[in-house]
Write an enzyme that holds these catalytic residues in place. Sequence first.
Site, PDB file in Angstrom:
ATOM      1  N   ARG A   1     -16.114  -8.144 -15.743  1.00  0.00           N
ATOM      2  CA  ARG A   1     -15.388  -9.235 -16.398  1.00  0.00           C
ATOM      3  C   ARG A   1     -16.231 -10.490 -16.582  1.00  0.00           C
ATOM      4  O   ARG A   1     -15.793 -11.430 -17.250  1.00  0.00           O
ATOM      5  CB  ARG A   1     -14.133  -9.586 -15.599  1.00  0.00           C
ATOM      6  CG  ARG A   1     -13.127  -8.447 -15.520  1.00  0.00           C
ATOM      7  CD  ARG A   1     -11.850  -8.886 -14.845  1.00  0.00           C
ATOM      8  NE  ARG A   1     -11.183  -9.934 -15.591  1.00  0.00           N
ATOM      9  CZ  ARG A   1     -10.086 -10.571 -15.184  1.00  0.00           C
ATOM     10  NH1 ARG A   1      -9.554 -10.257 -14.015  1.00  0.00           N
ATOM     11  NH2 ARG A   1      -9.540 -11.509 -15.929  1.00  0.00           N
ATOM     12  N   ARG A   2     -17.411 -10.549 -15.974  1.00  0.00           N
ATOM     13  CA  ARG A   2     -18.264 -11.730 -16.075  1.00  0.00           C
ATOM     14  C   ARG A   2     -19.722 -11.288 -16.145  1.00  0.00           C
ATOM     15  O   ARG A   2     -20.074 -10.199 -15.685  1.00  0.00           O
ATOM     16  CB  ARG A   2     -18.026 -12.674 -14.889  1.00  0.00           C
ATOM     17  CG  ARG A   2     -18.159 -12.010 -13.531  1.00  0.00           C
ATOM     18  CD  ARG A   2     -17.600 -12.862 -12.406  1.00  0.00           C
ATOM     19  NE  ARG A   2     -17.655 -12.169 -11.131  1.00  0.00           N
ATOM     20  CZ  ARG A   2     -18.668 -12.250 -10.273  1.00  0.00           C
ATOM     21  NH1 ARG A   2     -19.713 -13.018 -10.563  1.00  0.00           N
ATOM     22  NH2 ARG A   2     -18.636 -11.610  -9.137  1.00  0.00           N
TER      23      ARG A   2
ATOM     24  N   ASN B   1     -18.594  -3.821 -10.460  1.00  0.00           N
ATOM     25  CA  ASN B   1     -19.307  -4.572  -9.424  1.00  0.00           C
ATOM     26  C   ASN B   1     -18.647  -4.459  -8.060  1.00  0.00           C
ATOM     27  O   ASN B   1     -19.131  -5.042  -7.085  1.00  0.00           O
ATOM     28  CB  ASN B   1     -19.409  -6.050  -9.822  1.00  0.00           C
ATOM     29  CG  ASN B   1     -20.431  -6.796  -8.986  1.00  0.00           C
ATOM     30  OD1 ASN B   1     -21.507  -6.281  -8.704  1.00  0.00           O
ATOM     31  ND2 ASN B   1     -20.097  -8.013  -8.574  1.00  0.00           N
ATOM     32  N   SER B   2     -17.556  -3.712  -7.975  1.00  0.00           N
ATOM     33  CA  SER B   2     -16.896  -3.498  -6.673  1.00  0.00           C
ATOM     34  C   SER B   2     -17.724  -2.541  -5.833  1.00  0.00           C
ATOM     35  O   SER B   2     -18.695  -1.927  -6.303  1.00  0.00           O
ATOM     36  CB  SER B   2     -15.496  -2.918  -6.889  1.00  0.00           C
ATOM     37  OG  SER B   2     -15.604  -1.607  -7.444  1.00  0.00           O
TER      38      SER B   2
ATOM     39  N   LYS C   1     -19.377  -7.411   0.161  1.00  0.00           N
ATOM     40  CA  LYS C   1     -18.275  -7.108   1.073  1.00  0.00           C
ATOM     41  C   LYS C   1     -18.181  -8.170   2.175  1.00  0.00           C
ATOM     42  O   LYS C   1     -19.160  -8.830   2.530  1.00  0.00           O
ATOM     43  CB  LYS C   1     -18.491  -5.738   1.723  1.00  0.00           C
ATOM     44  CG  LYS C   1     -18.420  -4.592   0.746  1.00  0.00           C
ATOM     45  CD  LYS C   1     -17.004  -4.316   0.274  1.00  0.00           C
ATOM     46  CE  LYS C   1     -16.198  -3.604   1.335  1.00  0.00           C
ATOM     47  NZ  LYS C   1     -14.874  -3.186   0.816  1.00  0.00           N
TER      48      LYS C   1
ATOM     49  N   TYR D   1       0.832  -1.187   0.000  1.00  0.00           N
ATOM     50  CA  TYR D   1       0.000   0.000   0.000  1.00  0.00           C
ATOM     51  C   TYR D   1       0.877   1.252   0.000  1.00  0.00           C
ATOM     52  O   TYR D   1       2.097   1.183   0.127  1.00  0.00           O
ATOM     53  CB  TYR D   1      -0.938  -0.009   1.209  1.00  0.00           C
ATOM     54  CG  TYR D   1      -2.116   0.928   1.076  1.00  0.00           C
ATOM     55  CD1 TYR D   1      -2.931   0.882  -0.044  1.00  0.00           C
ATOM     56  CD2 TYR D   1      -2.399   1.864   2.070  1.00  0.00           C
ATOM     57  CE1 TYR D   1      -4.010   1.740  -0.175  1.00  0.00           C
ATOM     58  CE2 TYR D   1      -3.486   2.726   1.944  1.00  0.00           C
ATOM     59  CZ  TYR D   1      -4.281   2.653   0.814  1.00  0.00           C
ATOM     60  OH  TYR D   1      -5.341   3.515   0.688  1.00  0.00           O
TER      61      TYR D   1
ATOM     62  N   ASN E   1     -15.337   3.815   0.561  1.00  0.00           N
ATOM     63  CA  ASN E   1     -15.842   3.614  -0.796  1.00  0.00           C
ATOM     64  C   ASN E   1     -16.844   4.666  -1.270  1.00  0.00           C
ATOM     65  O   ASN E   1     -16.694   5.193  -2.382  1.00  0.00           O
ATOM     66  CB  ASN E   1     -16.425   2.210  -0.921  1.00  0.00           C
ATOM     67  CG  ASN E   1     -15.373   1.138  -0.737  1.00  0.00           C
ATOM     68  OD1 ASN E   1     -14.254   1.269  -1.209  1.00  0.00           O
ATOM     69  ND2 ASN E   1     -15.714   0.073  -0.035  1.00  0.00           N
TER      70      ASN E   1
ATOM     71  N   TYR F   1      -7.324   4.472  -9.494  1.00  0.00           N
ATOM     72  CA  TYR F   1      -7.324   4.483  -8.030  1.00  0.00           C
ATOM     73  C   TYR F   1      -7.022   3.110  -7.442  1.00  0.00           C
ATOM     74  O   TYR F   1      -7.039   2.928  -6.222  1.00  0.00           O
ATOM     75  CB  TYR F   1      -8.667   4.997  -7.499  1.00  0.00           C
ATOM     76  CG  TYR F   1      -9.819   4.022  -7.632  1.00  0.00           C
ATOM     77  CD1 TYR F   1     -10.176   3.172  -6.580  1.00  0.00           C
ATOM     78  CD2 TYR F   1     -10.566   3.951  -8.797  1.00  0.00           C
ATOM     79  CE1 TYR F   1     -11.232   2.290  -6.696  1.00  0.00           C
ATOM     80  CE2 TYR F   1     -11.616   3.070  -8.926  1.00  0.00           C
ATOM     81  CZ  TYR F   1     -11.947   2.241  -7.870  1.00  0.00           C
ATOM     82  OH  TYR F   1     -12.995   1.358  -8.001  1.00  0.00           O
TER      83      TYR F   1
END
Length: 327
Positions: free
Chosen positions: A171-172, A148-149, A322, A52, A123, A239
């Site tokens: 991605r899916r 989707n995050s 989450k 990080y 977030n 980010y």
Amino acid sequence: MRLIEFDGFGEPARVARCVEKPDPEAGPGKVLVRMEVMSINPADLLTLEGRYGVRPALPATPGTEGVGRVESLGEGVGGLTVGDLVVPLSGSCWRERLVARPETLIKLPPDIDVEQAAMLKANPATAEALLMLAELSPGDWVMQNAANSAVGRNLIQAARRHGLKTVNVVRRPEPVEALRALGGDAVLVHEGGDAETLAAAVAEATGGARVKLAIDAVGGQATAGLAASVCESGLVVNYGLLSGEPCRVDPYHLVFRDIRLQGFWLLTWFRKAGPQAAIDLYAGLIDRLAAGEIGVPVEARYPLERIGDALAHAARPQRSGKILLTT
């Protein structure tokens, strides 16, 4: 009290452990908070891995965000009462009890959703701040990958409130309908291949409209796809590095199309924007959370003593929500 501690960097599920420490006391000018729910973010995994932006002195307690209740007040503390629900801004949240200065605590309404409040600090604020980086007007298009995050879902909701349209890359196919139901105007399945293929799909989805801003959580070849998709003089903001690879952009887009690539870190944004900007941002987020206008799914909850299982779960590549820690 129990807290999570690590004294070396490495695979998160292996280096983090739950340990017992003496209960802290508030002390003059301080507040003792009993934590209730804490979230696991990609930044926490990167911190444990030593990748990080800041490496803490070891041993350290990780945890970007969480929510708790005021348990006791030190001498001279005003504006808070025992039982108040608060979000600490100071970090190191993965513990049963936390001592903080009152000015580093965000007071919440008593009836707010505690689990969603545990995910308020990072977030939703990141999503709102990202949309401030370009000059946008209602009706403008914004695109993002990793839609989707948690940040991605918050960005869809934030963009919709501002009258912006979104192209959301995943991605899916599984999350496509959920993101459309959330308010995503276009949802594209693209696995990070040819950049021009993505640009063509974006042009078709938007009817050839100008995409002024692209938000990148992935890095690597995914950045190239965003750079090819934005309009001339468009902005790509990175980010996150979910791919683990450096951002890739064809110099053609940088030189001949005047595309700009810049990084974003919420901590740096707050430092530049100033304290009042942070106060205003969180006040708005609290109001929207209380009204049920923002929120993300929760896939699983783990007690602190199962930190290894929680971190292994959080590292899975195809989650639907989450992972939370509880005391």
